[in-house]
Design a protein around this motif. Structure first.
Motif, PDB file in Angstrom:
ATOM      1  N   VAL A  90       0.792  -1.428  -0.053  1.00 23.21           N
ATOM      2  CA  VAL A  90      -0.008   0.117  -0.095  1.00 23.21           C
ATOM      3  C   VAL A  90       0.923   1.076  -0.072  1.00 23.21           C
ATOM      4  N   ASP A  91       0.329   2.362  -0.589  1.00 25.50           N
ATOM      5  CA  ASP A  91       0.891   3.444  -0.717  1.00 25.50           C
ATOM      6  C   ASP A  91       0.020   4.675  -0.717  1.00 25.50           C
ATOM      7  N   GLU A  92       0.353   5.715  -1.098  1.00 25.36           N
ATOM      8  CA  GLU A  92      -0.672   6.788  -0.922  1.00 25.36           C
ATOM      9  C   GLU A  92      -1.323   7.006  -2.280  1.00 25.36           C
ATOM     10  N   THR A  93      -0.900   6.263  -3.283  1.00 22.74           N
ATOM     11  CA  THR A  93      -1.312   6.415  -4.693  1.00 22.74           C
ATOM     12  C   THR A  93      -2.716   5.196  -4.879  1.00 22.74           C
ATOM     13  N   ASN A  94      -2.531   4.217  -3.933  1.00 25.23           N
ATOM     14  CA  ASN A  94      -3.705   3.158  -3.999  1.00 25.23           C
ATOM     15  C   ASN A  94      -4.167   2.852  -2.844  1.00 25.23           C
ATOM     16  N   ILE A  95      -4.034   3.274  -1.861  1.00 17.58           N
ATOM     17  CA  ILE A  95      -4.507   2.887  -0.602  1.00 17.58           C
ATOM     18  C   ILE A  95      -6.029   3.226  -0.437  1.00 17.58           C
ATOM     19  N   PHE A 112       6.210   0.904  11.011  1.00 12.41           N
ATOM     20  CA  PHE A 112       5.464   2.194  11.398  1.00 12.41           C
ATOM     21  C   PHE A 112       5.029   3.086  10.135  1.00 12.41           C
ATOM     22  N   PRO A 113       5.825   3.238   9.406  1.00 14.47           N
ATOM     23  CA  PRO A 113       5.296   4.132   7.993  1.00 14.47           C
ATOM     24  C   PRO A 113       4.002   3.570   7.420  1.00 14.47           C
ATOM     25  N   SER A 114       3.975   2.100   7.192  1.00 15.61           N
ATOM     26  CA  SER A 114       2.642   1.584   6.562  1.00 15.61           C
ATOM     27  C   SER A 114       1.681   1.649   7.872  1.00 15.61           C
ATOM     28  N   ARG A 115       1.719   1.497   8.945  1.00 11.54           N
ATOM     29  CA  ARG A 115       0.877   1.480  10.073  1.00 11.54           C
ATOM     30  C   ARG A 115       0.226   3.152  10.198  1.00 11.54           C
ATOM     31  N   LEU A 116       1.204   3.880  10.065  1.00  9.72           N
ATOM     32  CA  LEU A 116       0.816   5.518  10.001  1.00  9.72           C
ATOM     33  C   LEU A 116      -0.378   5.547   8.686  1.00  9.72           C
ATOM     34  N   LEU A 117       0.064   5.122   7.649  1.00 11.11           N
ATOM     35  CA  LEU A 117      -0.869   5.398   6.426  1.00 11.11           C
ATOM     36  C   LEU A 117      -2.125   4.568   6.610  1.00 11.11           C
ATOM     37  N   ILE A 118      -2.027   3.245   7.166  1.00 10.16           N
ATOM     38  CA  ILE A 118      -3.252   2.477   7.231  1.00 10.16           C
ATOM     39  C   ILE A 118      -4.242   3.413   8.082  1.00 10.16           C
ATOM     40  N   GLY A 119      -3.563   3.618   9.397  1.00 11.25           N
ATOM     41  CA  GLY A 119      -4.498   4.252  10.464  1.00 11.25           C
ATOM     42  C   GLY A 119      -5.097   5.578   9.964  1.00 11.25           C
ATOM     43  N   HIS A 120      -4.469   6.153   9.323  1.00 13.69           N
ATOM     44  CA  HIS A 120      -4.784   7.542   8.846  1.00 13.69           C
ATOM     45  C   HIS A 120      -5.797   7.292   7.812  1.00 13.69           C
ATOM     46  N   THR A 121      -5.742   6.404   6.890  1.00 13.04           N
ATOM     47  CA  THR A 121      -6.660   6.240   5.932  1.00 13.04           C
ATOM     48  C   THR A 121      -8.002   5.536   6.351  1.00 13.04           C
ATOM     49  N   GLY A 122      -7.676   4.784   7.573  1.00 12.20           N
ATOM     50  CA  GLY A 122      -9.086   4.301   8.163  1.00 12.20           C
ATOM     51  C   GLY A 122     -10.001   5.235   8.824  1.00 12.20           C
ATOM     52  N   ILE A 123      -9.239   6.399   9.350  1.00 13.04           N
ATOM     53  CA  ILE A 123      -9.996   7.585   9.774  1.00 13.04           C
ATOM     54  C   ILE A 123     -10.669   8.208   8.671  1.00 13.04           C
ATOM     55  N   GLN A 124      -9.989   8.464   7.466  1.00 11.73           N
ATOM     56  CA  GLN A 124     -10.494   9.331   6.357  1.00 11.73           C
ATOM     57  C   GLN A 124     -11.673   8.655   5.742  1.00 11.73           C
ATOM     58  N   LEU A 125     -11.774   7.182   5.592  1.00 14.29           N
ATOM     59  CA  LEU A 125     -12.534   6.658   5.105  1.00 14.29           C
ATOM     60  C   LEU A 125     -13.659   5.929   6.000  1.00 14.29           C
ATOM     61  N   ASN A 145     -10.191   3.630  15.413  1.00 14.08           N
ATOM     62  CA  ASN A 145     -11.428   4.335  14.251  1.00 14.08           C
ATOM     63  C   ASN A 145     -12.516   3.533  14.325  1.00 14.08           C
ATOM     64  N   TYR A 146     -13.232   3.212  15.510  1.00  8.95           N
ATOM     65  CA  TYR A 146     -14.403   2.472  15.697  1.00  8.95           C
ATOM     66  C   TYR A 146     -15.270   3.308  16.623  1.00  8.95           C
ATOM     67  N   GLU A 147     -16.637   3.161  16.370  1.00 11.08           N
ATOM     68  CA  GLU A 147     -17.734   3.930  17.262  1.00 11.08           C
ATOM     69  C   GLU A 147     -17.275   5.395  17.419  1.00 11.08           C
ATOM     70  N   ALA A 148     -16.994   5.736  18.756  1.00 13.52           N
ATOM     71  CA  ALA A 148     -16.841   7.150  18.493  1.00 13.52           C
ATOM     72  C   ALA A 148     -15.338   7.821  18.804  1.00 13.52           C
ATOM     73  N   GLN A 149     -14.340   6.649  18.678  1.00 14.36           N
ATOM     74  CA  GLN A 149     -13.009   6.882  18.812  1.00 14.36           C
ATOM     75  C   GLN A 149     -12.418   7.203  17.369  1.00 14.36           C
ATOM     76  N   ARG A 150     -11.679   8.071  17.258  1.00  6.01           N
ATOM     77  CA  ARG A 150     -11.068   8.413  16.009  1.00  6.01           C
ATOM     78  C   ARG A 150      -9.602   8.600  16.138  1.00  6.01           C
ATOM     79  N   LEU A 151      -8.960   7.601  16.315  1.00 10.02           N
ATOM     80  CA  LEU A 151      -7.520   7.447  16.845  1.00 10.02           C
ATOM     81  C   LEU A 151      -6.454   6.485  15.684  1.00 10.02           C
TER      82      LEU A 151
END
Length: 235
Positions: A90-95, A112-125, A145-151
């Motif tokens: 995964v990267d910023e072009t396909n995630i 950790f770079p992948s985990r950061l990208l995955i976590g932030h994309t989960g929040i965005q989507l 990023n589940y229920e009321a938690q956005r982390l």
């Protein structure tokens, strides 16, 4: 669970990012639990050093893509499940395009770079992300990023300077711990699908496989009792 629960599992689409020591047990547990559509995403190829703890692969598959090797094994065993291969990283072009196709994301990556990208994309989507890791013999599991938690992971941990020392090839990993971590990640995904109680939302599970000691820490109280076996925790 009943037919209603089984139908929920069958209609849920789960993506496992990373087909290594965490991803192999996670995807196996998801399939055996009845998840109907599972994506496996990884750009790596099978290596000899993988075989001890990545049990979906065989010596004959060394040099082949992990996604193809894993799906070949899984399709024969779980014929009612649809498996989809994503043979790349995964990267910023396909995630965003990939994550949009799934209901739940399991982060079984090892950096950790992948985990950061995955976590932030989960929040965005708006996708829940099941986070799991193994540091030596300690398993760490939570749901972002589940229920009321956005982390995401950087809201929970201070990643530097811990990131380099937390890499598996530096710190070492207990094989049984990685298997348990993968299964616990799948367990949290099942609990999300079926809305079962005691989900690890806003909670971090720390479980040492050797001592069998367990702690569940609320995110709001992470400033207390940081340990040497975890990255530095934020308050």
């Amino acid at each position: 669970m009943g037919n209603k629960g089984l139908n929920k599992l069958k209609s849920t689409r789960v993506l496992v990012v990373g087909a290594g020591g965490l991803g192999c047990p996670a995807v196996s547990a998801l399939a055996s639990s009845g998840i109907g559509y599972i994506g496996v995403l990884d750009g790596d190829k099978v290596e000899l050093k993988n075989l001890a703890r990545q049990y979906l692969y065989t010596p004959a598959q060394i040099g082949t893509l992990k996604t193809a090797a894993a799906v070949t094994h899984l399709k024969d065993r779980y014929q009612a499940t649809i498996f989809r291969e994503h043979p790349f990283f995964v990267d910023e072009t396909n995630i965003h395009a990939i994550f949009s196709e799934y209901d739940i994301i399991i982060d079984a990556t090892d950096n950790f770079p992948s985990r950061l990208l995955i976590g932030h994309t989960g929040i965005q989507l708006g996708r829940p992300v099941i986070y799991g890791s193994i540091f030596r013999s300690e398993v760490q599991i939570t749901i972002f990023n589940y229920e009321a938690q956005r982390l995401a992971i950087d809201d929970l941990f201070t990643l530097q300077p811990a990131a380099e020392s937390m890499r598996c090839e530096v710190s070492g990993t207990y094989v049984i711990g990685s298997m348990i971590a993968g299964m616990l990640m799948a367990n949290e995904a099942i609990k999300v699908v079926l809305d079962l109680p005691d989900k690890l939302t806003g909670k971090l599970l720390l479980f040492d496989v050797l001592s069998l000691q367990k702690r569940v820490i609320n995110f709001s109280s992470l400033q207390s009792d940081p340990t040497e076996t975890t990255p530095e925790m934020k308050a």
